[in-house]
Design a protein around this motif. Structure first.
Motif, PDB file in Angstrom:
ATOM      1  N   ILE A   1       0.824  -1.216   0.000  1.00  0.00           N
ATOM      2  CA  ILE A   1       0.000   0.000   0.000  1.00  0.00           C
ATOM      3  C   ILE A   1       0.861   1.269   0.000  1.00  0.00           C
ATOM      4  O   ILE A   1       0.652   2.146  -0.845  1.00  0.00           O
ATOM      5  N   PRO A   2       1.842   1.411   0.894  1.00  0.00           N
ATOM      6  CA  PRO A   2       2.651   2.642   0.836  1.00  0.00           C
ATOM      7  C   PRO A   2       3.420   2.793  -0.475  1.00  0.00           C
ATOM      8  O   PRO A   2       3.553   3.912  -0.992  1.00  0.00           O
ATOM      9  N   LEU A   3       3.898   1.686  -1.027  1.00  0.00           N
ATOM     10  CA  LEU A   3       4.632   1.743  -2.291  1.00  0.00           C
ATOM     11  C   LEU A   3       3.732   2.239  -3.419  1.00  0.00           C
ATOM     12  O   LEU A   3       4.079   3.167  -4.154  1.00  0.00           O
ATOM     13  N   ILE A   4       2.562   1.645  -3.555  1.00  0.00           N
ATOM     14  CA  ILE A   4       1.633   2.032  -4.624  1.00  0.00           C
ATOM     15  C   ILE A   4       1.156   3.472  -4.439  1.00  0.00           C
ATOM     16  O   ILE A   4       1.065   4.230  -5.399  1.00  0.00           O
ATOM     17  N   PHE A   5       0.876   3.882  -3.216  1.00  0.00           N
ATOM     18  CA  PHE A   5       0.419   5.248  -2.978  1.00  0.00           C
ATOM     19  C   PHE A   5       1.532   6.258  -3.228  1.00  0.00           C
ATOM     20  O   PHE A   5       1.264   7.404  -3.559  1.00  0.00           O
TER      21      PHE A   5
ATOM     22  N   CYS B   1      -1.945  -5.383  -6.690  1.00  0.00           N
ATOM     23  CA  CYS B   1      -3.182  -5.103  -7.438  1.00  0.00           C
ATOM     24  C   CYS B   1      -4.280  -4.602  -6.505  1.00  0.00           C
ATOM     25  O   CYS B   1      -5.042  -3.700  -6.867  1.00  0.00           O
ATOM     26  N   ILE B   2      -4.356  -5.161  -5.318  1.00  0.00           N
ATOM     27  CA  ILE B   2      -5.351  -4.682  -4.349  1.00  0.00           C
ATOM     28  C   ILE B   2      -5.066  -3.232  -3.983  1.00  0.00           C
ATOM     29  O   ILE B   2      -5.977  -2.395  -3.931  1.00  0.00           O
ATOM     30  N   ALA B   3      -3.795  -2.904  -3.754  1.00  0.00           N
ATOM     31  CA  ALA B   3      -3.430  -1.523  -3.417  1.00  0.00           C
ATOM     32  C   ALA B   3      -3.710  -0.585  -4.588  1.00  0.00           C
ATOM     33  O   ALA B   3      -4.175   0.538  -4.393  1.00  0.00           O
ATOM     34  N   GLY B   4      -3.449  -1.045  -5.814  1.00  0.00           N
ATOM     35  CA  GLY B   4      -3.742  -0.221  -6.990  1.00  0.00           C
ATOM     36  C   GLY B   4      -5.228   0.015  -7.159  1.00  0.00           C
ATOM     37  O   GLY B   4      -5.663   1.103  -7.540  1.00  0.00           O
TER      38      GLY B   4
END
Length: 196
Positions: A151-155, A174-177
Motif C-alpha cells: 500500500i505505501p509503495l503504490i500510494f 493489485c489490491i493496493a492499486g
C-alpha cells in the motif's frame, strides 16, 4: 419482605436496561457497517465502470509498474516488456525481497534495452505473499504482511499501469492499486497475462 422485592426489581430493571443498551449498540454498529459496505461497493462499481475511459499516456509518458515473480514469471514478463515502446517510463519493477535472480535479470534486460542514455527504472522489494510450498492457511498472514508493504509503495509511485503475469507478489499490489481508484486518488489500468 417488601423492601427485598423492590431490591430484586431494581436489579432486574438495571440488567434489562444494560441489555437494551447492548442490543441498541449492536444494531447501530451493524447498521453503520452495512452502510459503509454499501457505499464501498457503489464506489467500486463506479470505479470499475468508469475505468474503461481511463487512457494513460494522454499527457505523455506512462508510469509502468511491473511485477516480476521468481523463475519463469520474470522470463515471461521481460519477454513481454521487449515489445513496449519508450513511452512506458519510468518503469518500476517490484520483486519479492527474497528474489535475487529476478533483480539480475531485470538489470541485464534494462542494460540491453538502452533506449535512452539515462535508463529510467527502479527496483522495489516487498515481502513475499507466499513462499514456495507454504501452506495456504499460513499464507493469509504473509499476504496481509505483504499488503502492508504494498500500500505505501503504490500510494507513493501512483502507477498509470500495472503489468503482472500471475506471481503471488502481484496480489497485494493489485489490491493496493485498486484502492487508489476506489479512493479517487488515481485510476490505474491492470494488465495481467498468462504464459507468453
Amino acid at each position: 419482605m417488601l423492601p427485598a422485592i423492590n431490591s430484586k426489581k431494581r436489579k432486574n430493571d438495571g440488567s434489562v436496561w444494560r441489555l437494551g443498551v447492548a442490543v441498541m449498540t449492536l444494531l447501530l454498529g451493524s447498521l453503520l457497517f452495512i452502510i459503509a459496505c454499501v457505499f464501498f461497493f457503489i464506489r467500486l462499481y463506479i470505479v470499475l465502470r468508469n475505468g474503461r475511459n481511463c487512457k494513460p499516456g494522454k499527457k505523455g509518458r506512462i508510469t509502468l509498474l511491473v511485477v516480476a515473480g521468481s523463475g519463469g514469471h520474470t522470463t515471461e514478463i521481460l519477454r513481454l516488456m521487449k515489445s513496449l515502446s519508450g513511452a512506458y517510463t519510468p518503469r518500476l519493477y517490484v520483486i519479492a525481497d527474497t528474489d535475487r535472480m529476478s533483480e539480475e535479470r531485470i538489470r541485464a534486460f534494462e542494460k540491453s534495452r538502452l533506449l535512452d542514455s539515462d535508463p529510467q527504472f527502479t527496483i522495489h522489494r516487498i515481502t513475499r505473499s507466499r513462499e514456495v510450498h507454504q501452506s495456504w492457511s499460513s499464507s493469509v498472514l504473509s499476504t496481509l504482511n505483504a499488503q502492508f508493504h504494498a500500500i505505501p509503495l503504490i500510494f507513493r509511485v501512483r502507477p498509470d499501469m500495472v503489468l503482472c503475469n500471475g506471481p503471488g507478489t502481484c496480489v497485494p499490489l493489485c489490491i493496493a492499486g485498486l484502492l487508489l481508484g476506489i479512493l479517487g486518488i488515481k485510476k490505474t489500468i491492470f494488465l495481467c497475462s498468462g504464459p507468453v
